[in-house]
Scaffold this motif. Structure first.
Motif, PDB file in Angstrom:
ATOM      1  N   ILE A 149      72.096  -1.756  75.728  1.00 55.45           N
ATOM      2  CA  ILE A 149      71.857  -0.669  76.674  1.00 55.45           C
ATOM      3  C   ILE A 149      72.260  -1.166  78.045  1.00 55.45           C
ATOM      4  N   VAL A 150      73.148  -0.432  78.673  1.00 55.39           N
ATOM      5  CA  VAL A 150      73.596  -0.788  80.010  1.00 55.39           C
ATOM      6  C   VAL A 150      72.933   0.177  80.984  1.00 55.39           C
ATOM      7  N   ILE A 151      72.186  -0.377  81.909  1.00 53.51           N
ATOM      8  CA  ILE A 151      71.508   0.451  82.909  1.00 53.51           C
ATOM      9  C   ILE A 151      72.326   0.410  84.181  1.00 53.51           C
ATOM     10  N   GLY A 152      72.859   1.569  84.550  1.00 53.70           N
ATOM     11  CA  GLY A 152      73.629   1.655  85.782  1.00 53.70           C
ATOM     12  C   GLY A 152      72.719   1.761  86.989  1.00 53.70           C
ATOM     13  N   THR A 153      73.315   1.617  88.144  1.00 53.48           N
ATOM     14  CA  THR A 153      72.518   1.668  89.372  1.00 53.48           C
ATOM     15  C   THR A 153      71.889   3.036  89.585  1.00 53.48           C
ATOM     16  N   SER A 154      72.526   4.098  89.084  1.00 52.79           N
ATOM     17  CA  SER A 154      71.930   5.432  89.229  1.00 52.79           C
ATOM     18  C   SER A 154      70.642   5.549  88.435  1.00 52.79           C
ATOM     19  N   TYR A 155      70.612   4.945  87.250  1.00 50.14           N
ATOM     20  CA  TYR A 155      69.426   5.048  86.390  1.00 50.14           C
ATOM     21  C   TYR A 155      68.247   4.260  86.942  1.00 50.14           C
ATOM     22  N   VAL A 156      68.522   3.261  87.736  1.00 51.46           N
ATOM     23  CA  VAL A 156      67.438   2.467  88.317  1.00 51.46           C
ATOM     24  C   VAL A 156      66.500   3.357  89.125  1.00 51.46           C
ATOM     25  N   GLY A 159      67.188  11.083  82.591  1.00 49.39           N
ATOM     26  CA  GLY A 159      67.997  10.133  83.344  1.00 49.39           C
ATOM     27  C   GLY A 159      69.076   9.465  82.518  1.00 49.39           C
ATOM     28  N   LEU A 160      68.897   9.422  81.209  1.00 46.56           N
ATOM     29  CA  LEU A 160      69.940   8.867  80.349  1.00 46.56           C
ATOM     30  C   LEU A 160      71.212   9.708  80.411  1.00 46.56           C
ATOM     31  N   PHE A 161      71.052  11.010  80.590  1.00 50.15           N
ATOM     32  CA  PHE A 161      72.188  11.921  80.628  1.00 50.15           C
ATOM     33  C   PHE A 161      72.581  12.317  82.052  1.00 50.15           C
ATOM     34  N   TYR A 162      71.596  12.555  82.880  1.00 49.38           N
ATOM     35  CA  TYR A 162      71.821  13.024  84.254  1.00 49.38           C
ATOM     36  C   TYR A 162      70.943  12.217  85.210  1.00 49.38           C
ATOM     37  N   PRO A 163      71.345  10.993  85.538  1.00 52.20           N
ATOM     38  CA  PRO A 163      70.463  10.106  86.315  1.00 52.20           C
ATOM     39  C   PRO A 163      70.126  10.617  87.715  1.00 52.20           C
ATOM     40  N   LYS A 164      71.099  11.154  88.414  1.00 46.81           N
ATOM     41  CA  LYS A 164      70.806  11.616  89.786  1.00 46.81           C
ATOM     42  C   LYS A 164      69.935  12.864  89.770  1.00 46.81           C
ATOM     43  N   LEU A 165      70.289  13.819  88.927  1.00 43.84           N
ATOM     44  CA  LEU A 165      69.506  15.056  88.835  1.00 43.84           C
ATOM     45  C   LEU A 165      68.053  14.756  88.487  1.00 43.84           C
TER      46      LEU A 165
END
Length: 148
Positions: A3-10, A86-92
């Protein structure tokens, strides 16, 4: 599988953590309220210990307890929704989670200060944010399954 967590998901993780801290904070407020009113730790609304309070103190105690219980009731839904959406739409989902946190704060302060009438202002933030989070979770899941 990794699982790669991007900065948006943080931001979703931060939002879910703040939701938990907020609920814990209001639980602490309810406990301090008991101590201020010289109630035992196990006192609940309608208990013998609470019966010894004046009407005003009982009303205040009841408001704190209801705010605390409301936080606890919705916390699993809010946290899981912000993380799953957040897995699909992290910013929203991070923005919707932030709106939920703001709504919970407004709800809590309004209810404690003004009673049931004061909580309606927080609901204007809470309900749309929960609907957004649940919708994003479901839509993202259906899209991932190629059902939409």
């Amino acid at each position: 599988m990794s699982i790669v967590i991007g900065t948006s998901y943080v931001w979703n993780i931060v939002t879910a953590t703040v939701m938990g801290l907020q609920a814990a904070g209001f639980a602490g407020c309810a406990s301090r309220q008991k101590a201020r009113l010289d109630l035992p730790h196990s006192a609940e609304v309608g208990s013998r210990a609470a019966e010894k309070l004046s009407d005003e103190q009982n009303e205040e105690f009841t408001r704190f307890q209801k705010v605390n219980q409301s936080h606890i009731d919705y916390l699993p839904l809010a946290q899981s929704s912000v993380l799953l959406a957040g897995l699909f739409y992290p910013k929203l989902s991070a923005y919707a989670g932030a709106a939920y946190i703001l709504g919970r704060f407004v709800y809590s302060v309004g209810y404690i200060k003004c009673g049931p009438e004061g909580r309606k202002y927080g609901v204007f933030f809470i309900c749309p944010s929960i609907v957004t989070l649940l919708g994003a979770s479901l839509y993202g899941s259906f899209k991932a399954l190629s059902l939409v």
